[in-house]
Design a protein around this motif. Structure first.
Motif, PDB file in Angstrom:
ATOM      1  N   ARG A   1     102.172  30.769  54.046  1.00  0.00           N
ATOM      2  CA  ARG A   1     103.552  30.370  53.747  1.00  0.00           C
ATOM      3  C   ARG A   1     104.565  31.374  54.252  1.00  0.00           C
ATOM      4  NH1 ARG A   1     102.741  28.432  47.431  1.00  0.00           N
ATOM      5  NH2 ARG A   1     101.405  26.622  47.873  1.00  0.00           N
ATOM      6  N   LEU A   2     104.186  32.641  54.311  1.00  0.00           N
ATOM      7  CA  LEU A   2     105.091  33.680  54.806  1.00  0.00           C
ATOM      8  C   LEU A   2     104.345  34.521  55.837  1.00  0.00           C
ATOM      9  CD1 LEU A   2     106.875  34.933  51.543  1.00  0.00           C
ATOM     10  CD2 LEU A   2     107.826  33.502  53.347  1.00  0.00           C
ATOM     11  N   PRO A   3     105.068  35.108  56.780  1.00  0.00           N
ATOM     12  CA  PRO A   3     104.404  35.939  57.796  1.00  0.00           C
ATOM     13  C   PRO A   3     103.992  37.285  57.223  1.00  0.00           C
ATOM     14  CG  PRO A   3     106.785  36.007  58.092  1.00  0.00           C
ATOM     15  CD  PRO A   3     106.524  34.995  57.003  1.00  0.00           C
ATOM     16  N   ALA A   4     103.010  37.899  57.859  1.00  0.00           N
ATOM     17  CA  ALA A   4     102.638  39.258  57.482  1.00  0.00           C
ATOM     18  C   ALA A   4     103.784  40.193  57.850  1.00  0.00           C
ATOM     19  CB  ALA A   4     101.362  39.673  58.194  1.00  0.00           C
ATOM     20  N   PHE A   5     104.107  41.106  56.934  1.00  0.00           N
ATOM     21  CA  PHE A   5     105.230  42.011  57.169  1.00  0.00           C
ATOM     22  C   PHE A   5     104.799  43.393  56.696  1.00  0.00           C
ATOM     23  CE2 PHE A   5     109.290  43.991  55.806  1.00  0.00           C
ATOM     24  CZ  PHE A   5     109.941  43.963  57.022  1.00  0.00           C
ATOM     25  N   ARG A   6     104.289  44.181  57.642  1.00  0.00           N
ATOM     26  CA  ARG A   6     103.749  45.499  57.309  1.00  0.00           C
ATOM     27  C   ARG A   6     104.589  46.564  58.003  1.00  0.00           C
ATOM     28  NH1 ARG A   6      97.681  43.459  58.592  1.00  0.00           N
ATOM     29  NH2 ARG A   6      98.858  42.629  60.352  1.00  0.00           N
ATOM     30  N   ILE A   7     105.162  47.435  57.226  1.00  0.00           N
ATOM     31  CA  ILE A   7     106.176  48.358  57.728  1.00  0.00           C
ATOM     32  C   ILE A   7     105.693  49.792  57.821  1.00  0.00           C
ATOM     33  CG2 ILE A   7     108.114  46.974  56.931  1.00  0.00           C
ATOM     34  CD1 ILE A   7     108.185  48.746  54.427  1.00  0.00           C
ATOM     35  N   VAL A   8     104.450  50.048  57.387  1.00  0.00           N
ATOM     36  CA  VAL A   8     103.916  51.409  57.400  1.00  0.00           C
ATOM     37  C   VAL A   8     102.678  51.437  58.284  1.00  0.00           C
ATOM     38  CG1 VAL A   8     102.980  53.306  56.025  1.00  0.00           C
ATOM     39  CG2 VAL A   8     104.781  51.845  55.077  1.00  0.00           C
TER      40      VAL A   8
ATOM     41  N   VAL B   1      97.056  48.906  60.845  1.00  0.00           N
ATOM     42  CA  VAL B   1      98.438  48.609  61.239  1.00  0.00           C
ATOM     43  C   VAL B   1      98.889  49.684  62.221  1.00  0.00           C
ATOM     44  CG1 VAL B   1     100.795  48.239  60.474  1.00  0.00           C
ATOM     45  CG2 VAL B   1      98.897  47.595  58.974  1.00  0.00           C
ATOM     46  N   SER B   2      99.130  49.285  63.449  1.00  0.00           N
ATOM     47  CA  SER B   2      99.535  50.258  64.465  1.00  0.00           C
ATOM     48  C   SER B   2     100.991  50.662  64.261  1.00  0.00           C
ATOM     49  CB  SER B   2      99.354  49.666  65.863  1.00  0.00           C
ATOM     50  OG  SER B   2     100.249  48.581  66.053  1.00  0.00           O
ATOM     51  N   LYS B   3     101.352  51.778  64.876  1.00  0.00           N
ATOM     52  CA  LYS B   3     102.739  52.242  64.792  1.00  0.00           C
ATOM     53  C   LYS B   3     103.679  51.238  65.451  1.00  0.00           C
ATOM     54  CE  LYS B   3     105.626  56.288  65.772  1.00  0.00           C
ATOM     55  NZ  LYS B   3     105.647  57.668  66.342  1.00  0.00           N
ATOM     56  N   ARG B   4     103.224  50.625  66.559  1.00  0.00           N
ATOM     57  CA  ARG B   4     104.052  49.625  67.241  1.00  0.00           C
ATOM     58  C   ARG B   4     104.286  48.408  66.348  1.00  0.00           C
ATOM     59  NH1 ARG B   4     102.527  47.891  73.257  1.00  0.00           N
ATOM     60  NH2 ARG B   4     103.255  50.060  73.518  1.00  0.00           N
TER      61      ARG B   4
ATOM     62  N   ALA C   1     104.265  48.297  63.044  1.00  0.00           N
ATOM     63  CA  ALA C   1     105.154  48.675  61.951  1.00  0.00           C
ATOM     64  C   ALA C   1     106.608  48.742  62.433  1.00  0.00           C
ATOM     65  CB  ALA C   1     104.722  50.014  61.355  1.00  0.00           C
ATOM     66  N   GLN C   2     106.812  49.295  63.631  1.00  0.00           N
ATOM     67  CA  GLN C   2     108.179  49.386  64.153  1.00  0.00           C
ATOM     68  C   GLN C   2     108.722  48.008  64.490  1.00  0.00           C
ATOM     69  OE1 GLN C   2     108.924  52.531  66.892  1.00  0.00           O
ATOM     70  NE2 GLN C   2     110.727  51.550  67.800  1.00  0.00           N
ATOM     71  N   ALA C   3     107.866  47.107  64.998  1.00  0.00           N
ATOM     72  CA  ALA C   3     108.300  45.740  65.297  1.00  0.00           C
ATOM     73  C   ALA C   3     108.752  45.033  64.028  1.00  0.00           C
ATOM     74  CB  ALA C   3     107.176  44.967  65.969  1.00  0.00           C
ATOM     75  N   ALA C   4     108.061  45.287  62.912  1.00  0.00           N
ATOM     76  CA  ALA C   4     108.459  44.686  61.635  1.00  0.00           C
ATOM     77  C   ALA C   4     109.829  45.196  61.213  1.00  0.00           C
ATOM     78  CB  ALA C   4     107.417  44.996  60.561  1.00  0.00           C
ATOM     79  N   ARG C   5     110.060  46.505  61.395  1.00  0.00           N
ATOM     80  CA  ARG C   5     111.364  47.069  61.062  1.00  0.00           C
ATOM     81  C   ARG C   5     112.458  46.490  61.966  1.00  0.00           C
ATOM     82  NH1 ARG C   5     111.198  51.795  57.935  1.00  0.00           N
ATOM     83  NH2 ARG C   5     113.143  52.520  58.861  1.00  0.00           N
ATOM     84  N   GLU C   6     112.155  46.323  63.238  1.00  0.00           N
ATOM     85  CA  GLU C   6     113.128  45.736  64.159  1.00  0.00           C
ATOM     86  C   GLU C   6     113.492  44.311  63.741  1.00  0.00           C
ATOM     87  OE1 GLU C   6     111.236  46.017  67.908  1.00  0.00           O
ATOM     88  OE2 GLU C   6     111.814  48.114  68.264  1.00  0.00           O
ATOM     89  N   ASN C   7     112.496  43.558  63.288  1.00  0.00           N
ATOM     90  CA  ASN C   7     112.755  42.178  62.885  1.00  0.00           C
ATOM     91  C   ASN C   7     113.664  42.113  61.660  1.00  0.00           C
ATOM     92  OD1 ASN C   7     111.316  40.927  64.913  1.00  0.00           O
ATOM     93  ND2 ASN C   7     109.401  40.856  63.757  1.00  0.00           N
ATOM     94  N   ILE C   8     113.430  42.979  60.691  1.00  0.00           N
ATOM     95  CA  ILE C   8     114.278  42.907  59.499  1.00  0.00           C
ATOM     96  C   ILE C   8     115.675  43.455  59.802  1.00  0.00           C
ATOM     97  CG2 ILE C   8     113.819  45.144  58.394  1.00  0.00           C
ATOM     98  CD1 ILE C   8     113.519  43.479  55.757  1.00  0.00           C
ATOM     99  N   VAL C   9     115.785  44.420  60.711  1.00  0.00           N
ATOM    100  CA  VAL C   9     117.107  44.885  61.133  1.00  0.00           C
ATOM    101  C   VAL C   9     117.860  43.762  61.834  1.00  0.00           C
ATOM    102  CG1 VAL C   9     118.277  46.401  62.768  1.00  0.00           C
ATOM    103  CG2 VAL C   9     116.593  47.352  61.184  1.00  0.00           C
ATOM    104  N   ASP C  10     117.156  42.976  62.664  1.00  0.00           N
ATOM    105  CA  ASP C  10     117.795  41.821  63.306  1.00  0.00           C
ATOM    106  C   ASP C  10     118.252  40.811  62.256  1.00  0.00           C
ATOM    107  OD1 ASP C  10     117.667  42.630  65.937  1.00  0.00           O
ATOM    108  OD2 ASP C  10     115.679  41.768  66.287  1.00  0.00           O
ATOM    109  N   ALA C  11     117.437  40.608  61.223  1.00  0.00           N
ATOM    110  CA  ALA C  11     117.815  39.681  60.155  1.00  0.00           C
ATOM    111  C   ALA C  11     119.072  40.163  59.441  1.00  0.00           C
ATOM    112  CB  ALA C  11     116.662  39.536  59.157  1.00  0.00           C
ATOM    113  N   ILE C  12     119.152  41.454  59.179  1.00  0.00           N
ATOM    114  CA  ILE C  12     120.330  42.019  58.517  1.00  0.00           C
ATOM    115  C   ILE C  12     121.555  41.895  59.418  1.00  0.00           C
ATOM    116  CG2 ILE C  12     121.338  44.165  57.625  1.00  0.00           C
ATOM    117  CD1 ILE C  12     118.489  44.992  56.807  1.00  0.00           C
TER     118      ILE C  12
END
Length: 427
Positions: free
Chosen positions: A132-139, A144-147, A149-160
Motif C-alpha cells: 500500500r505504501l512504498p519503502a522509505f528508508r532514510i538511514v 540499505v545503501s547510502k545512495r 537513503a539519499q534518494a529517499a531524502r531527495e524524494n521527501i524534499v521534493d514533496a516538501i
C-alpha cells in the motif's frame, strides 16, 4: 448557457485558476480582490458550466478551484521545479510522500525535518509489506545503501517543495542542503485550515480505494457523492448528456486541443449546434481563442495565463525541429508518422542546411523523438502503443509554418533554417 462574458479582471483570474487552481491574497492580491468582488459570478460560472467547485477561504485568504476530470490528462500534474526548464512531472513516490507529509503536518503543524523523516519512515515500514505504501528508508544500514537513503531524502524534499510552492507550508532553512547534510536543522510549519482546504475528494476510506482496481480509482475519486462511487453508476454518469457535456467543455477549457468525435455517441457534443455555441461562449468568457474545424478544436490563450506551455515560441533546436516536422505533417499522406520517417525528413533538411541541428548530427533519431514529444504536448500528435509511431491529429491542418532566413533557400517543401523558424497559426 453563458449569458454574458466575465469581467476582464475576473476572466484573468479564472484563466489563472484553470492552470494553478489557487490564488493567495498574500502572493497575488490583485487577482484575489478581483475574485472577492465577483465571487458569485465566478463561482456560478465554474459550477454551472464546468461542474467545478470554487472555494473561497476568507480566513486563510486563499481561493482554490477543485477540478474534477474523469479523463485525467497523462501529461499533467505537479512538476518538480529545477533551475532550468519546466521540470519533470513528480513521480508517484513523491506524490505519495506529499500526502504522507500532509498527514503528519495535520497532526503536528510545526515539525522538524528529522522528525518528519522518522514519522514517514515508520508509517511506510508498517505498510510497505502490504504494497500500500512504498519503502522509505532514510538511514544507510545493512541492506540499505547510502545512495538509496539519499534518494529517499531527495524524494521527501521534493514533496516538501511541492507543498511549499503551492503555498501550503513554510520552511525556515535551505532544503537542498538537508539532502546531503543529515544534521541540518530545518523546521516545516503548516496551517491546518490551509491543509483542510487543499483536498476536495471524499475520504479514501469511505470510498474503499484499497479494494478497487487502479483503473477505477480516478473515476471513484472524481465522484460527486458516495453512490456515484460504484463503477456502474460512474459509467452511466459519464455516458449521460450531462456527463458528455462536462467532458467536452472541460477539454476545451483545460486542453490545447479537443476532438469532437471523441464521444461515446455517434454525434459528439461539440459537433452539435448547442455544444458548439456553448463551448465557444465559455472560451470567449475566459479570453481563450478557439480555432474550429468540423473534426478538431484548437484552443490557445493569447495572454499565456492559462497554460505553462509556450509552443511554438522558443529558439532551442528541439522546438525548431518540432516546427519543421509540423510543416511536413499536412503533406504526409498517412494517418501516422514514424520515428524513421521523421529522421529521414530531418536528414533532407540537413543536406540543404548542414549547420542546422549540428549538435544532433549523429543523433537525429533522438531529435526526431524530441520533436514528436513537443507536438504531443501541443495536441498535434497522439501517442500510440508503438513508442516509435504517432497518430497525426487534424490539428496539423490549422497551422502554417514558414522559415525566414538571410539568403533565399532552394525550392522545395522543407525551408527550415537554424534559429529562423517563425509560425503562422493556428490558421
Amino acid at each position: 448557457m453563458t449569458q454574458r462574458l466575465l469581467d476582464p479582471d475576473l476572466a484573468d483570474a479564472a484563466r489563472h485558476l484553470t492552470l494553478n487552481c489557487r490564488i493567495s491574497s498574500a502572493e497575488d492580491p490583485v487577482r484575489y480582490r478581483a475574485v472577492l468582488r465577483g465571487r458569485r459570478e465566478i463561482t456560478d460560472f465554474f459550477r454551472t458550466e464546468l461542474g467545478w467547485t470554487l472555494h473561497i477561504h476568507d480566513v486563510g485568504g486563499v481561493v482554490r478551484l477543485h477540478k474534477r476530470r474523469d479523463d485525467v490528462p497523462g501529461d499533467r500534474g505537479p512538476r518538480l521545479q529545477r533551475r532550468s526548464g519546466r521540470g519533470e512531472l513528480a513521480p508517484a513516490q513523491v506524490l505519495v510522500l506529499t500526502a504522507l507529509v500532509c498527514e503528519q503536518l495535520w497532526r503536528r503543524p510545526r515539525i522538524s525535518l528529522r522528525e518528519l523523516l522518522q514519522s514517514v519512515a515508520q508509517v511506510c515500514a508498517a505498510e510497505a509489506g502490504t504494497g500500500r505504501l512504498p519503502a522509505f528508508r532514510i538511514v544507510a544500514t545493512d541492506g540499505v545503501s547510502k545512495r538509496e537513503a539519499q534518494a529517499a531524502r531527495e524524494n521527501i524534499v521534493d514533496a516538501i517543495k511541492l507543498l511549499q510552492a503551492d503555498g501550503e507550508i513554510s520552511v525556515d532553512a535551505d532544503l537542498d542542503r538537508a539532502v546531503t547534510d543529515e544534521n541540518a536543522e530545518v523546521f516545516i510549519t503548516a496551517d491546518r485550515d490551509s491543509l483542510a482546504n487543499k483536498f476536495a475528494s471524499l475520504s479514501p476510506t469511505l470510498l474503499s480505494l484499497s479494494s478497487r482496481s487502479p483503473d477505477q480509482q480516478v473515476a471513484t475519486l472524481t465522484a460527486i457523492s458516495l453512490p456515484d462511487a460504484e463503477p456502474d453508476a460512474v459509467a452511466q454518469r459519464q455516458a449521460s448528456v450531462e456527463g458528455r457535456r462536462l467532458t467536452a467543455l472541460r477539454r476545451v477549457v483545460d486542453d490545447p486541443a479537443a476532438d469532437p468525435e471523441d464521444d461515446p455517441n455517434p454525434v459528439g457534443y461539440l459537433a452539435t449546434s448547442t455544444g458548439r455555441e456553448r463551448a465557444l461562449n465559455i472560451a470567449a468568457a475566459l479570453g481563450l481563442v478557439a480555432s474550429v474545424r468540423r473534426d478538431w478544436w484548437e484552443i490557445t490563450d493569447p495572454t499565456g495565463t492559462a497554460s505553462d506551455f509556450d509552443f511554438p515560441q522558443g529558439r532551442k533546436t528541439e522546438r525548431q525541429a518540432a516546427l519543421a516536422l509540423l510543416s511536413h505533417l499536412p503533406h504526409h499522406g498517412a494517418s501516422e508518422v514514424t520515428a524513421d520517417e521523421i529522421t529521414t525528413s530531418f536528414e533532407e533538411i540537413r543536406r540543404d542546411m548542414p549547420r542546422w541541428a549540428a549538435g544532433y548530427a549523429e543523433r537525429l533519431p533522438v531529435l526526431a523523438r524530441a520533436a514528436a514529444a513537443e507536438l504531443v504536448t501541443a495536441g498535434l500528435l497522439q501517442v500510440t502503443s508503438d513508442d516509435d509511431r504517432w497518430q497525426i491529429t487534424p490539428g496539423v491542418h490549422l497551422w502554417r509554418v514558414r522559415a525566414r532566413h538571410g539568403q533565399p533557400a532552394r525550392p522545395g517543401r522543407h525551408r527550415t533554417e537554424a534559429d529562423s523558424h517563425t509560425r503562422e497559426g493556428p490558421a
